[in-house]
Scaffold this motif. Sequence first.
Motif, PDB file in Angstrom:
ATOM      1  N   UNK A   1       0.370  -1.606   0.016  1.00 63.56           N
ATOM      2  CA  UNK A   1       0.069   0.275   0.052  1.00 63.56           C
ATOM      3  C   UNK A   1       0.807   1.136  -0.312  1.00 63.56           C
ATOM      4  N   UNK A   2       0.336   2.450  -0.514  1.00 66.34           N
ATOM      5  CA  UNK A   2       1.119   3.283  -1.094  1.00 66.34           C
ATOM      6  C   UNK A   2       0.001   4.717  -0.150  1.00 66.34           C
ATOM      7  N   UNK A   3       0.678   5.332   0.775  1.00 69.60           N
ATOM      8  CA  UNK A   3       0.189   6.384   1.322  1.00 69.60           C
ATOM      9  C   UNK A   3       0.217   7.836   0.859  1.00 69.60           C
ATOM     10  N   UNK A   4      -0.687   8.443   0.042  1.00 71.07           N
ATOM     11  CA  UNK A   4       0.123   9.470  -0.369  1.00 71.07           C
ATOM     12  C   UNK A   4      -0.299  10.781   0.179  1.00 71.07           C
ATOM     13  N   UNK A   5      -1.124  10.537   0.790  1.00 74.68           N
ATOM     14  CA  UNK A   5      -1.656  11.695   1.807  1.00 74.68           C
ATOM     15  C   UNK A   5      -0.456  12.408   2.566  1.00 74.68           C
ATOM     16  N   UNK A   6      -1.089  13.599   3.717  1.00 74.22           N
ATOM     17  CA  UNK A   6       0.409  13.957   4.381  1.00 74.22           C
ATOM     18  C   UNK A   6       0.139  13.366   5.943  1.00 74.22           C
ATOM     19  N   UNK A   7      -1.371  12.634   6.176  1.00 70.88           N
ATOM     20  CA  UNK A   7      -1.438  12.578   7.184  1.00 70.88           C
ATOM     21  C   UNK A   7      -1.345  10.440   7.309  1.00 70.88           C
ATOM     22  N   UNK A   8      -1.392  10.837   8.851  1.00 69.01           N
ATOM     23  CA  UNK A   8      -1.026   8.273   8.853  1.00 69.01           C
ATOM     24  C   UNK A   8      -2.335   8.557   8.337  1.00 69.01           C
ATOM     25  N   UNK A   9      -2.830   6.789   8.176  1.00 69.84           N
ATOM     26  CA  UNK A   9      -3.612   6.260   8.236  1.00 69.84           C
ATOM     27  C   UNK A   9      -4.680   4.878   8.871  1.00 69.84           C
ATOM     28  N   UNK A  10      -5.048   4.893   9.629  1.00 75.03           N
ATOM     29  CA  UNK A  10      -5.274   3.806  10.467  1.00 75.03           C
ATOM     30  C   UNK A  10      -6.946   3.080  10.008  1.00 75.03           C
ATOM     31  N   UNK A  11      -6.467   2.021   9.822  1.00 77.16           N
ATOM     32  CA  UNK A  11      -7.977   0.945   9.305  1.00 77.16           C
ATOM     33  C   UNK A  11      -7.662  -0.012  10.083  1.00 77.16           C
ATOM     34  N   UNK A  12      -8.342  -0.323   8.942  1.00 76.33           N
ATOM     35  CA  UNK A  12      -8.305  -2.909   9.522  1.00 76.33           C
ATOM     36  C   UNK A  12      -8.530  -2.880   8.135  1.00 76.33           C
ATOM     37  N   UNK A  13      -8.255  -3.888   7.535  1.00 72.45           N
ATOM     38  CA  UNK A  13      -7.901  -4.932   6.688  1.00 72.45           C
ATOM     39  C   UNK A  13      -8.689  -6.068   6.874  1.00 72.45           C
TER      40      UNK A  13
END
Length: 226
Positions: free
Chosen positions: A152-164
């Motif tokens: 996965x690649x996070x393109x944003x300026x904030x961390x992404x927290x989630x369930x997969x």
Amino acid sequence: MRFFCKNGKESFFMFGRKWRTTLAAIFLFFLAWIMNARFPHEVQLVDNLFQIFGVPAWSNGTSGLHYAAFLPLSMMALAYAMMVYVTKRPGIMLLVLLLAVGLLPKQQELVRWYQRNFADGIYMLEYKEERSGCTAKTSAEGVRNGTCVVVLQNHGEQPARFEISVYGPSGRKRAAVLTGYPVEVKSRENVRLELPVEPGGQGDIVYEEWGAPRITISSAGKRRDL
């Protein structure tokens, strides 16, 4: 560039007073082009649009005749007809249309630009399915063990927290091999996740290996099927 008609009235290049038709044709063309982008789910935007209105995008689930594809194709054909009406030059307009299709960047580049500048949460994430895959082995006792690699690649300026959740070789037709696994991807991070396959029986299947597994990511009531 300007020229004057015989009646002395000023006209602009080949479009004259039909500039509204020209702008409408250009808008239709770009809208049709954008509809082929795959966002926010694994399917194209036009497929999502059909699903919203309860219309099947395909003749047989996710295969067969792609009904949804006729919408952007029709929009491009209409845009071409409008430009021919304005310019009276069908050959030139066909060439311009073909060049535009070839020279425009891929739709996913537009999606990445949106993810970098406007998206938040799970919508900042890009799934690199071509670099992802799973292996699993089921013992004689029916206990399955294995690992899924998800990039996965996070393109944003904030961390992404989630369930997969990760699905097996049959996709979403069967239960996920991993459900609700918590993950955090830091801002601008390109991460290779090694996720455990949940124990469970697989009938007579002893060993499995599959690439580009279908995944679902969810957070705060939002969900993306990738």
